[in-house]
Motif scaffolding. Sequence first.
Motif, PDB file in Angstrom:
ATOM      1  N   SER A   1       0.798  -1.213  -0.145  1.00 54.79           N
ATOM      2  CA  SER A   1       0.081  -0.108   0.048  1.00 54.79           C
ATOM      3  C   SER A   1       0.868   1.220  -0.049  1.00 54.79           C
ATOM      4  CB  SER A   1      -1.002  -0.093   1.199  1.00 54.79           C
ATOM      5  OG  SER A   1      -0.243  -0.003   2.318  1.00 54.79           O
ATOM      6  N   ARG A   2       2.097   0.982   0.144  1.00 56.75           N
ATOM      7  CA  ARG A   2       3.028   2.198   0.110  1.00 56.75           C
ATOM      8  C   ARG A   2       3.071   2.791  -1.191  1.00 56.75           C
ATOM      9  NH1 ARG A   2       7.755   2.712   4.243  1.00 56.75           N
ATOM     10  NH2 ARG A   2       6.696   2.009   5.987  1.00 56.75           N
ATOM     11  N   LYS A   3       3.197   4.199  -1.286  1.00 53.91           N
ATOM     12  CA  LYS A   3       3.352   4.805  -2.586  1.00 53.91           C
ATOM     13  C   LYS A   3       4.664   4.835  -3.075  1.00 53.91           C
ATOM     14  CE  LYS A   3      -0.767   6.422  -2.584  1.00 53.91           C
ATOM     15  NZ  LYS A   3      -1.790   5.656  -3.707  1.00 53.91           N
ATOM     16  N   LEU A   4       5.037   4.879  -4.384  1.00 54.32           N
ATOM     17  CA  LEU A   4       6.457   4.733  -4.980  1.00 54.32           C
ATOM     18  C   LEU A   4       7.070   6.212  -4.965  1.00 54.32           C
ATOM     19  CD1 LEU A   4       8.314   2.925  -6.404  1.00 54.32           C
ATOM     20  CD2 LEU A   4       7.168   3.547  -8.220  1.00 54.32           C
ATOM     21  N   VAL A   5       7.771   6.442  -3.913  1.00 46.62           N
ATOM     22  CA  VAL A   5       8.353   7.645  -3.723  1.00 46.62           C
ATOM     23  C   VAL A   5       9.920   7.170  -3.286  1.00 46.62           C
ATOM     24  CG1 VAL A   5       6.329   8.842  -3.038  1.00 46.62           C
ATOM     25  CG2 VAL A   5       8.084   7.834  -1.119  1.00 46.62           C
ATOM     26  N   ARG A   6      10.881   8.177  -3.581  1.00 48.56           N
ATOM     27  CA  ARG A   6      12.226   8.306  -3.016  1.00 48.56           C
ATOM     28  C   ARG A   6      12.372   8.687  -1.839  1.00 48.56           C
ATOM     29  NH1 ARG A   6      15.539  11.508  -6.244  1.00 48.56           N
ATOM     30  NH2 ARG A   6      13.738  12.885  -6.858  1.00 48.56           N
ATOM     31  N   PRO A   7      12.892   7.973  -0.832  1.00 49.79           N
ATOM     32  CA  PRO A   7      12.864   8.299   0.449  1.00 49.79           C
ATOM     33  C   PRO A   7      14.134   9.337   0.790  1.00 49.79           C
ATOM     34  CG  PRO A   7      13.708   5.991   0.421  1.00 49.79           C
ATOM     35  CD  PRO A   7      13.276   6.457  -1.032  1.00 49.79           C
ATOM     36  N   ARG A   8      13.935  10.002   1.761  1.00 52.23           N
ATOM     37  CA  ARG A   8      15.201  10.860   2.007  1.00 52.23           C
ATOM     38  C   ARG A   8      16.209  10.118   2.870  1.00 52.23           C
ATOM     39  NH1 ARG A   8      16.185  14.840  -0.699  1.00 52.23           N
ATOM     40  NH2 ARG A   8      17.228  15.950   0.983  1.00 52.23           N
ATOM     41  N   GLU A   9      15.884   9.278   3.552  1.00 55.64           N
ATOM     42  CA  GLU A   9      16.798   8.236   4.305  1.00 55.64           C
ATOM     43  C   GLU A   9      16.971   7.002   3.730  1.00 55.64           C
ATOM     44  OE1 GLU A   9      15.768   7.821   8.446  1.00 55.64           O
ATOM     45  OE2 GLU A   9      15.367   9.783   8.544  1.00 55.64           O
ATOM     46  N   GLY A  10      18.530   6.502   3.670  1.00 57.25           N
ATOM     47  CA  GLY A  10      18.740   5.269   3.257  1.00 57.25           C
ATOM     48  C   GLY A  10      18.988   5.102   1.745  1.00 57.25           C
ATOM     49  N   ARG A  11      18.978   6.332   1.007  1.00 61.73           N
ATOM     50  CA  ARG A  11      19.375   6.152  -0.316  1.00 61.73           C
ATOM     51  C   ARG A  11      20.962   6.349  -0.628  1.00 61.73           C
ATOM     52  NH1 ARG A  11      17.457  12.257  -2.622  1.00 61.73           N
ATOM     53  NH2 ARG A  11      15.482  11.120  -2.491  1.00 61.73           N
ATOM     54  N   MET A  12      21.195   5.865  -1.637  1.00 60.40           N
ATOM     55  CA  MET A  12      22.893   5.915  -2.018  1.00 60.40           C
ATOM     56  C   MET A  12      22.984   6.759  -3.045  1.00 60.40           C
ATOM     57  SD  MET A  12      24.180   1.975  -1.604  1.00 60.40           S
ATOM     58  CE  MET A  12      25.849   2.429  -1.174  1.00 60.40           C
ATOM     59  N   LEU A  13      22.441   6.812  -4.071  1.00 60.41           N
ATOM     60  CA  LEU A  13      22.627   7.841  -5.192  1.00 60.41           C
ATOM     61  C   LEU A  13      21.564   8.626  -5.400  1.00 60.41           C
ATOM     62  CD1 LEU A  13      24.166   8.650  -7.532  1.00 60.41           C
ATOM     63  CD2 LEU A  13      23.144   7.042  -8.981  1.00 60.41           C
ATOM     64  N   ALA A  14      20.275   8.303  -6.003  1.00 62.15           N
ATOM     65  CA  ALA A  14      19.145   9.023  -6.196  1.00 62.15           C
ATOM     66  C   ALA A  14      17.998   8.502  -5.032  1.00 62.15           C
ATOM     67  CB  ALA A  14      18.555   9.050  -7.646  1.00 62.15           C
ATOM     68  N   GLY A  15      18.065   7.362  -4.707  1.00 58.14           N
ATOM     69  CA  GLY A  15      17.035   6.834  -3.773  1.00 58.14           C
ATOM     70  C   GLY A  15      15.945   6.004  -4.631  1.00 58.14           C
ATOM     71  N   VAL A  16      16.270   5.407  -5.775  1.00 51.78           N
ATOM     72  CA  VAL A  16      15.284   4.762  -6.739  1.00 51.78           C
ATOM     73  C   VAL A  16      15.268   3.414  -6.179  1.00 51.78           C
ATOM     74  CG1 VAL A  16      14.784   3.686  -8.990  1.00 51.78           C
ATOM     75  CG2 VAL A  16      15.650   6.324  -8.870  1.00 51.78           C
ATOM     76  N   CYS A  17      16.316   2.716  -5.906  1.00 50.30           N
ATOM     77  CA  CYS A  17      16.375   1.303  -5.279  1.00 50.30           C
ATOM     78  C   CYS A  17      15.660   1.350  -3.980  1.00 50.30           C
ATOM     79  CB  CYS A  17      17.967   0.887  -5.350  1.00 50.30           C
ATOM     80  SG  CYS A  17      18.459   0.408  -6.892  1.00 50.30           S
TER      81      CYS A  17
END
Length: 68
Positions: A2-18
């Motif tokens: 149910s979560r939306k597909l967004v790039r989180p602010r935490e836990g990202r390495m490059l852009a947050g896509v993965c």
Amino acid sequence: MSRKLVRPREGRMLAGVCAGLARRFNTSANLIRLLFLLSLLLPGTQVIVYLVLWILMPNEDRYAATNH
């Protein structure tokens, strides 16, 4: 899922896509990153798909601001 597909602010390495894909599908971000890196060994448009997702997926902050 149910979560939306967004790039989180935490836990990202490059852009947050993965990290965003991992949150959306409730799996490990490191697993998604590993699968992406392994996919680079195969011919295809993986980098283009990553760049398109980077452009289309909103930042978590921007998504929260527009939906409240």
